[in-house]
Design a protein around this motif. Structure first.
Motif, short mmCIF file in Angstrom:
data_model
loop_
_atom_site.label_atom_id
_atom_site.label_comp_id
_atom_site.label_asym_id
_atom_site.label_seq_id
_atom_site.Cartn_x
_atom_site.Cartn_y
_atom_site.Cartn_z
N PRO A 103 31.42 20.23 39.25
CA PRO A 103 32.54 20.43 40.19
C PRO A 103 33.21 21.79 40.00
O PRO A 103 33.32 22.28 38.87
CB PRO A 103 33.50 19.29 39.83
CG PRO A 103 33.24 19.03 38.39
CD PRO A 103 31.78 19.33 38.16
N TYR A 104 33.65 22.37 41.11
CA TYR A 104 34.41 23.63 41.08
C TYR A 104 35.65 23.45 41.95
O TYR A 104 35.63 22.76 42.97
CB TYR A 104 33.57 24.80 41.62
CG TYR A 104 32.43 25.17 40.72
CD1 TYR A 104 32.65 25.92 39.56
CD2 TYR A 104 31.13 24.79 41.02
CE1 TYR A 104 31.59 26.27 38.73
CE2 TYR A 104 30.06 25.14 40.20
CZ TYR A 104 30.31 25.88 39.06
OH TYR A 104 29.27 26.22 38.23
N PHE A 105 36.75 24.14 41.54
CA PHE A 105 38.01 24.09 42.26
C PHE A 105 38.53 25.51 42.43
O PHE A 105 38.11 26.41 41.71
CB PHE A 105 39.05 23.27 41.48
CG PHE A 105 38.55 21.91 41.10
CD1 PHE A 105 38.70 20.84 41.96
CD2 PHE A 105 37.91 21.70 39.89
CE1 PHE A 105 38.22 19.59 41.62
CE2 PHE A 105 37.44 20.45 39.54
CZ PHE A 105 37.59 19.39 40.41
N GLY A 106 39.48 25.70 43.33
CA GLY A 106 40.06 27.04 43.51
C GLY A 106 39.05 27.99 44.10
O GLY A 106 38.56 27.78 45.19
N GLU A 107 38.71 29.02 43.36
CA GLU A 107 37.72 30.00 43.82
C GLU A 107 36.37 29.69 43.19
O GLU A 107 36.28 29.39 42.00
CB GLU A 107 38.16 31.41 43.44
CG GLU A 107 39.49 31.83 44.03
CD GLU A 107 39.49 31.79 45.55
OE1 GLU A 107 38.47 32.15 46.18
OE2 GLU A 107 40.53 31.41 46.12
N LEU A 108 35.32 29.80 43.98
CA LEU A 108 33.97 29.56 43.50
C LEU A 108 33.50 30.76 42.69
O LEU A 108 33.51 31.89 43.19
CB LEU A 108 33.03 29.29 44.67
CG LEU A 108 31.67 28.72 44.36
CD1 LEU A 108 31.82 27.35 43.71
CD2 LEU A 108 30.85 28.59 45.62
N PRO A 109 33.09 30.57 41.43
CA PRO A 109 32.69 31.71 40.61
C PRO A 109 31.30 32.23 40.99
O PRO A 109 30.49 31.52 41.57
CB PRO A 109 32.67 31.12 39.19
CG PRO A 109 32.37 29.68 39.39
CD PRO A 109 33.02 29.30 40.70
N GLU A 110 31.05 33.48 40.64
CA GLU A 110 29.72 34.06 40.82
C GLU A 110 28.76 33.32 39.90
O GLU A 110 29.10 32.93 38.78
CB GLU A 110 29.73 35.54 40.45
CG GLU A 110 30.44 36.41 41.45
CD GLU A 110 29.68 36.55 42.76
OE1 GLU A 110 28.44 36.59 42.74
OE2 GLU A 110 30.36 36.61 43.80
N SER B 170 25.93 21.70 42.71
CA SER B 170 27.36 21.71 42.43
C SER B 170 28.13 21.29 43.67
O SER B 170 27.60 21.26 44.78
CB SER B 170 27.82 23.10 41.97
OG SER B 170 27.56 24.06 42.96
N VAL B 171 29.39 20.94 43.44
CA VAL B 171 30.28 20.53 44.52
C VAL B 171 31.56 21.34 44.39
O VAL B 171 32.11 21.48 43.30
CB VAL B 171 30.53 19.01 44.51
CG1 VAL B 171 31.10 18.54 43.19
CG2 VAL B 171 31.44 18.59 45.66
N TYR B 172 32.02 21.90 45.51
CA TYR B 172 33.20 22.74 45.54
C TYR B 172 34.30 22.03 46.32
O TYR B 172 34.09 21.60 47.45
CB TYR B 172 32.86 24.09 46.18
CG TYR B 172 34.06 24.96 46.45
CD1 TYR B 172 34.88 25.41 45.42
CD2 TYR B 172 34.38 25.34 47.75
CE1 TYR B 172 35.97 26.22 45.67
CE2 TYR B 172 35.46 26.15 48.00
CZ TYR B 172 36.26 26.58 46.96
OH TYR B 172 37.35 27.37 47.21
N PHE B 173 35.46 21.90 45.69
CA PHE B 173 36.62 21.26 46.31
C PHE B 173 37.68 22.31 46.62
O PHE B 173 38.46 22.67 45.75
CB PHE B 173 37.23 20.21 45.36
CG PHE B 173 36.33 19.04 45.09
CD1 PHE B 173 36.36 17.92 45.88
CD2 PHE B 173 35.45 19.08 44.01
CE1 PHE B 173 35.53 16.85 45.62
CE2 PHE B 173 34.62 18.01 43.75
CZ PHE B 173 34.65 16.88 44.56
N PRO B 174 37.72 22.82 47.85
CA PRO B 174 38.77 23.79 48.20
C PRO B 174 40.09 23.05 48.43
O PRO B 174 40.11 21.82 48.57
CB PRO B 174 38.24 24.40 49.50
CG PRO B 174 37.46 23.30 50.13
CD PRO B 174 36.82 22.55 48.98
N PRO B 175 41.19 23.78 48.51
CA PRO B 175 42.46 23.12 48.85
C PRO B 175 42.35 22.48 50.24
O PRO B 175 41.68 23.04 51.12
CB PRO B 175 43.47 24.26 48.86
CG PRO B 175 42.85 25.34 48.04
CD PRO B 175 41.37 25.20 48.24
N PRO B 176 42.99 21.34 50.44
CA PRO B 176 42.90 20.68 51.75
C PRO B 176 43.79 21.34 52.79
O PRO B 176 44.73 22.06 52.46
CB PRO B 176 43.39 19.26 51.46
CG PRO B 176 44.34 19.42 50.32
CD PRO B 176 43.77 20.54 49.49
#
Length: 150
Positions: free
Chosen positions: A20-27, A33-39
């Motif tokens: 899981p990743y949150f906020g900004e997706l790293p290089e 993987s799964v990215y959770f941006p702000p709603p």
């Protein structure tokens, strides 16, 4: 800080083994993987004592190919559907609360090579913050009680 519902979605998706990743997706992010941006949040009045927020989050699934990311996203969508679109909620200590929230919109689509987006929307209802007032117990008019009880 994560919304309680997004934290519940993270816990729901966690067994599928994606980073899981949150906020900004790293290089150089790991795959899968799964990215959770702000709603996104859209607020409305609901009743005289509550307001409603419509939350929409656009979760992104990353994998080596579009087919592999779509396959993972499809498993998530089917898993949510099979539970009648209800996701269990957890408290701050990570324990089940016995409550659920219900997904009202759910779809998946490929948006780029190796990237599938899942749109998830839900509503919350919250009581307005009310100011507290001291209620009058007696009312006087020109120095005389205004109530026949006095």
């Amino acid at each position: 800080m994560l919304e309680q519902e997004i934290a519940a979605l993270v816990r729901f998706i966690e067994p599928m083994g994606m980073q899981p990743y949150f906020g900004e997706l790293p290089e150089g992010a790991a795959t899968p993987s799964v990215y959770f941006p702000p709603p996104e949040v859209d607020g409305n009045q609901f009743s005289v004592s509550t307001y409603e927020n419509l939350f929409t989050v656009f979760i992104k699934i990353f994998d080596r190919t579009s087919m592999e990311s779509y396959d993972l996203a499809s498993k998530i969508v089917k898993s949510i559907q099979s539970r009648r679109k209800r996701i269990p909620l957890y408290d701050e200590d990570g324990k089940l609360t016995g409550k659920n929230f219900r997904i009202i919109k759910l779809n998946a689509r490929n948006i780029d090579a190796g990237v599938t987006q899942i749109q998830i929307s839900w509503k919350t209802h919250t009581a307005y913050d009310e100011e507290t007032y001291t209620k009058a117990s007696r009312f006087f008019y020109d120095g005389l009680p205004a109530s026949p009880k006095e």
